[in-house]
Design a protein around this motif. Structure first.
Motif, PDB file in Angstrom:
ATOM      1  N   PHE A  76      43.121  37.022  25.280  1.00  0.00           N
ATOM      2  CA  PHE A  76      43.973  37.326  26.441  1.00  0.00           C
ATOM      3  C   PHE A  76      44.446  36.032  27.086  1.00  0.00           C
ATOM      4  CE2 PHE A  76      40.845  41.043  27.357  1.00  0.00           C
ATOM      5  CZ  PHE A  76      41.378  41.786  26.314  1.00  0.00           C
ATOM      6  N   PRO A 129      31.106  42.963  31.190  1.00  0.00           N
ATOM      7  CA  PRO A 129      31.024  41.594  31.732  1.00  0.00           C
ATOM      8  C   PRO A 129      31.873  41.381  32.981  1.00  0.00           C
ATOM      9  CG  PRO A 129      31.480  41.561  29.365  1.00  0.00           C
ATOM     10  CD  PRO A 129      31.584  42.986  29.803  1.00  0.00           C
ATOM     11  N   TRP A 130      32.891  42.224  33.197  1.00  0.00           N
ATOM     12  CA  TRP A 130      33.740  42.067  34.389  1.00  0.00           C
ATOM     13  C   TRP A 130      32.966  42.293  35.679  1.00  0.00           C
ATOM     14  CZ3 TRP A 130      37.431  43.791  30.469  1.00  0.00           C
ATOM     15  CH2 TRP A 130      38.538  42.949  30.356  1.00  0.00           C
ATOM     16  N   HIS A 189      38.325  37.722  26.186  1.00  0.00           N
ATOM     17  CA  HIS A 189      38.678  37.227  27.514  1.00  0.00           C
ATOM     18  C   HIS A 189      38.429  35.716  27.538  1.00  0.00           C
ATOM     19  CE1 HIS A 189      38.289  36.506  31.836  1.00  0.00           C
ATOM     20  NE2 HIS A 189      38.909  37.651  32.030  1.00  0.00           N
ATOM     21  N   GLU A 229      37.363  33.666  29.589  1.00  0.00           N
ATOM     22  CA  GLU A 229      36.106  33.205  30.203  1.00  0.00           C
ATOM     23  C   GLU A 229      34.912  34.094  29.861  1.00  0.00           C
ATOM     24  OE1 GLU A 229      37.240  33.194  34.285  1.00  0.00           O
ATOM     25  OE2 GLU A 229      38.644  31.548  33.977  1.00  0.00           O
ATOM     26  N   LEU A 230      35.157  35.412  29.799  1.00  0.00           N
ATOM     27  CA  LEU A 230      34.038  36.360  29.643  1.00  0.00           C
ATOM     28  C   LEU A 230      33.704  36.641  28.175  1.00  0.00           C
ATOM     29  CD1 LEU A 230      35.082  38.948  32.398  1.00  0.00           C
ATOM     30  CD2 LEU A 230      33.297  37.193  32.576  1.00  0.00           C
ATOM     31  N   TYR A 271      33.008  39.628  38.202  1.00  0.00           N
ATOM     32  CA  TYR A 271      34.232  39.290  38.947  1.00  0.00           C
ATOM     33  C   TYR A 271      34.562  40.289  40.050  1.00  0.00           C
ATOM     34  CZ  TYR A 271      35.725  35.899  35.347  1.00  0.00           C
ATOM     35  OH  TYR A 271      35.837  34.837  34.494  1.00  0.00           O
TER      36      TYR A 271
END
Lengths: 174, 174
Positions: free
Chosen positions: A73, B164-165, A124, A126-127, B168
């Protein structure tokens, strides 16, 4: 609660009208004031939601479902709305968000996602690896988080005006 | 932002429709699930808002504006809805809240409150002396707090589904 596509779409479908009604006929001091330095006003939050409709949720869904070799992404720009919304009114932003959300839910329907697609993945920046179910659950929670944020930012405009009740109103401390 | 009656009424007027749109066509797992023991579901919160319309805001406004010698408010029962709403559907509660809020805003208009009334006082059983301006600001903030709460309670139903989000999404930690 387990992820359910139809139940997620029900929430996502409600958001534009919820924002319209929550902010209906309000003066600029409700709409344009934030919580202090480096925080967002309701106006800024709607701009952020618009940017998500343009660059995040459906774009990433398509990447996950694509046959592309790279499933990485693009990073999401959390401050893009500062440039993009220059000069637009809250009503214009709400209309734009409503239109984009409608289009994106139409695209989502056309993709005919099945349970077999839920565990397909993308990367992702970062994730790391995430799957489609997590992306769509996050889209839903992200809406709810920003609805709560708008209500909180507005509530804080009266933080001193409530007087002694300040002690009882958890929203003013969150 | 300084207290302003008209701007407060604008927010108070929007709340019933905001709740209708936020909860429109949602399944019971969004509407009836809470955040854990001794917390409220969206259903419970609407019941609490109804009880406020019946026993709190306008009742206390009238006490403040009355010529009565005693200006002591009754304690507000935060758990009354547990009995009162037995068996009612969310749609019935929303309709009841909408009707009560409409009536109460009509009463508020009839009271023809002026700036001179803003500093008139009543006695809160725990907080002591408070004035009308603080009561009406609190009514407004109370609405916004519970809108934010409903959005938060719903968001938490997907706390694990976002994967994992989770890291955030501040709403899941609030």
């Amino acid at each position: 609660m387990k992820f359910n596509l139809k139940k997620s779409i029900a929430v996502l479908s409600n958001t534009p009208k919820t924002l319209h009604t929550l902010l209906n006929s309000l003066s600029d001091d409700w709409l344009l004031t934030n919580e202090g330095e480096n925080t967002w006003s309701p106006y800024d939050i709607i701009g952020h939601l618009i940017h998500g409709e343009k660059t995040d949720w459906i774009v990433r869904t398509k990447i996950i479902l694509s046959d592309d070799e790279s499933k990485i992404f693009e990073s999401f720009d959390r401050f893009a709305q500062e440039q993009e919304n220059n000069g637009k009114t809250v009503q214009e932003l709400l209309a734009e968000f409503t239109q984009l959300r409608k289009q994106n839910l139409e695209i989502l329907a056309q993709l005919q996602i099945t349970e077999n697609d839920f565990l397909k993945t993308g990367i992702h920046p970062e994730l790391g690896e995430i799957n489609l179910k997590q992306l769509l659950a996050t889209w839903t929670v992200h809406d709810l988080g920003h609805i709560a944020q708008i209500a909180r930012v507005m509530a804080k405009q009266y933080a001193t005006e409530v007087g002694p009740w300040n002690a009882y109103l958890g929203i003013l401390k969150s």
